[in-house]
Design an enzyme around this catalytic site. Sequence first.
Site, PDB file in Angstrom:
ATOM      1  CB  SER A  74     -38.636 -13.071  49.220  1.00  0.00           C
ATOM      2  OG  SER A  74     -38.648 -12.690  47.881  1.00  0.00           O
ATOM      3  CG  ASP A 110     -38.543  -9.262  38.650  1.00  0.00           C
ATOM      4  OD1 ASP A 110     -37.605  -8.827  37.950  1.00  0.00           O
ATOM      5  OD2 ASP A 110     -38.362  -9.835  39.742  1.00  0.00           O
ATOM      6  CG  ASP A 131     -45.687 -16.260  45.125  1.00  0.00           C
ATOM      7  OD1 ASP A 131     -46.451 -16.353  46.106  1.00  0.00           O
ATOM      8  OD2 ASP A 131     -44.772 -15.420  45.044  1.00  0.00           O
ATOM      9  NE  ARG A 171     -37.400 -11.720  36.993  1.00  0.00           N
ATOM     10  CZ  ARG A 171     -37.477 -12.813  37.722  1.00  0.00           C
ATOM     11  NH1 ARG A 171     -37.415 -14.010  37.134  1.00  0.00           N
ATOM     12  NH2 ARG A 171     -37.614 -12.764  39.022  1.00  0.00           N
TER      13      ARG A 171
HETATM   14  N1  ARG Z   1     -34.449  -5.289  42.769  1.00  0.00           N
HETATM   15  C1  ARG Z   1     -33.955  -6.282  41.869  1.00  0.00           C
HETATM   16  C2  ARG Z   1     -34.475  -6.029  40.488  1.00  0.00           C
HETATM   17  O1  ARG Z   1     -35.432  -5.366  40.319  1.00  0.00           O
HETATM   18  C3  ARG Z   1     -34.204  -7.679  42.371  1.00  0.00           C
HETATM   19  C4  ARG Z   1     -35.590  -8.198  42.251  1.00  0.00           C
HETATM   20  C5  ARG Z   1     -35.742  -9.527  42.858  1.00  0.00           C
HETATM   21  N2  ARG Z   1     -36.878 -10.172  42.322  1.00  0.00           N
HETATM   22  C6  ARG Z   1     -37.568 -11.102  42.944  1.00  0.00           C
HETATM   23  N3  ARG Z   1     -38.562 -11.607  42.312  1.00  0.00           N
HETATM   24  N4  ARG Z   1     -37.269 -11.520  44.136  1.00  0.00           N
HETATM   25  O2  ARG Z   1     -33.911  -6.502  39.545  1.00  0.00           O
END
Ligand code: ARG
Length: 417
Positions: free
Chosen positions: A173, A123, A14, A94
């Site tokens: 992923s 995110d 990405d 994040r």
């Molecule tokens: N559901 C989790 C969260 O919102 C994990 C997110 C995983 N993020 C990713 N970019 N694969 O914190």
Amino acid sequence: MAEKVVLAYSGGLDTSVSIKWIKDKYGLDVVTCTVDVGQQEDLSGIGEKAREIGAVNHHQLDAKDEFVKRFVFPSIKANSLYEGAYPLSTALARPLLAEKLVQVAEKEGAIAVAHGCTGKGNDQVRFDITIKALNPYLKIIAPVREWNMNREDEIKYAQKNHIPIKADKSVFSTDQNLWGRSIESGPLEDPFTEPPDEAFEWCVPAEKAPDKPQYLEIDFENGVPIAVDGRTSSPVEMVRYVSHKAGMNGFGIIDHVEDRLVGIKSREVYECPAALTFVQAHKDLEKLVLTRHELSFKSKVEEEWAWLVYSGLWMEPSRLALDAFIDATQQRVSGTVRLKFFKGGMRVVGRKSPESLYQHKLSTYDRTSTFDQKAAIGFIELWGLPSRVANEKLSPNHGKKKAPLPMVNATPSRKKA
Ligand code: ARG
């Protein structure tokens, strides 16, 4: 000379495609920024790769220690588990990444920042809100949210534009850092399908864990770990050590249906061996040293803390206010917790503290007890008074009986309560 954008760069498909896409779509010079939060991917050569694709500059920052001290430790103090299950491993990193992105953008004199988040997840919310809170003048570009390409389209785009991509055959992923590994997609999208062993990298399958139990001791001071198995080391090393020990015993997998901020229910699978271990140990120690009133109110604060962090509001002042309450409670959270791992399970088997509120002379059933059992009688009368009065009203026989029955037997007894 073109204006600049700073892109959070992981080296994956990405964000690699994003370097070229942003340049073409927005005509901006792309500066890449990679922040090491312990994702344990090989980060060497990532800057060269970015430049090869077209980045005009690359910044690489080691934020592991900062991540643990500023984000992970407060989350231990807050016993944070979103929806009672998820220790916020991705969520906590994040705001730190967003902060670094803003700092690099300011240093570079960039007009924008960019990240690789999709429009379906949490995110994007965490990045965008933190960035805007720190610098409202920066424009935010989120190529994956904007471009409408699926994975195959992206691979085609990469091939057409000579963007080097890894032959990554994984159907999963993932996102990982020191505090955990999030695993999504592929077979995991059916919430009834058991996650296959290949999904996991940090936790061995319980069947393959050692046949003998293993113990771990964690020393806490003011709510944060200061030593593991009797050895003091850096915060980062302590987390790594515990992650390894718990993971090799098959402990640390989370599999739950999670409510995303954008309204979607999603099946989320994580490996968070260190996070679950530290939080469970810390929570146990708190039960030894905090009063029931502190514990009860703190659990509400914890729920709110986890919610704010999950939902992208790290920068919300009320998070700081909650931290102030939590820190006030942590002044007595010092001591040692002993844990036992076995075949995918873990439980606390011992705890001690100089601040312990446990008093043997009160709790013991033997004759040395100083607890006055007679005092319980009057206590029960008053404790139950509201319920008793209400039940007299509710009872169909109310008013028919001459005298209500006494609520407790008033005969003193030396027997067990
Ligand atoms: N559901 C989790 C969260 O919102 C994990 C997110 C995983 N993020 C990713 N970019 N694969 O914190």
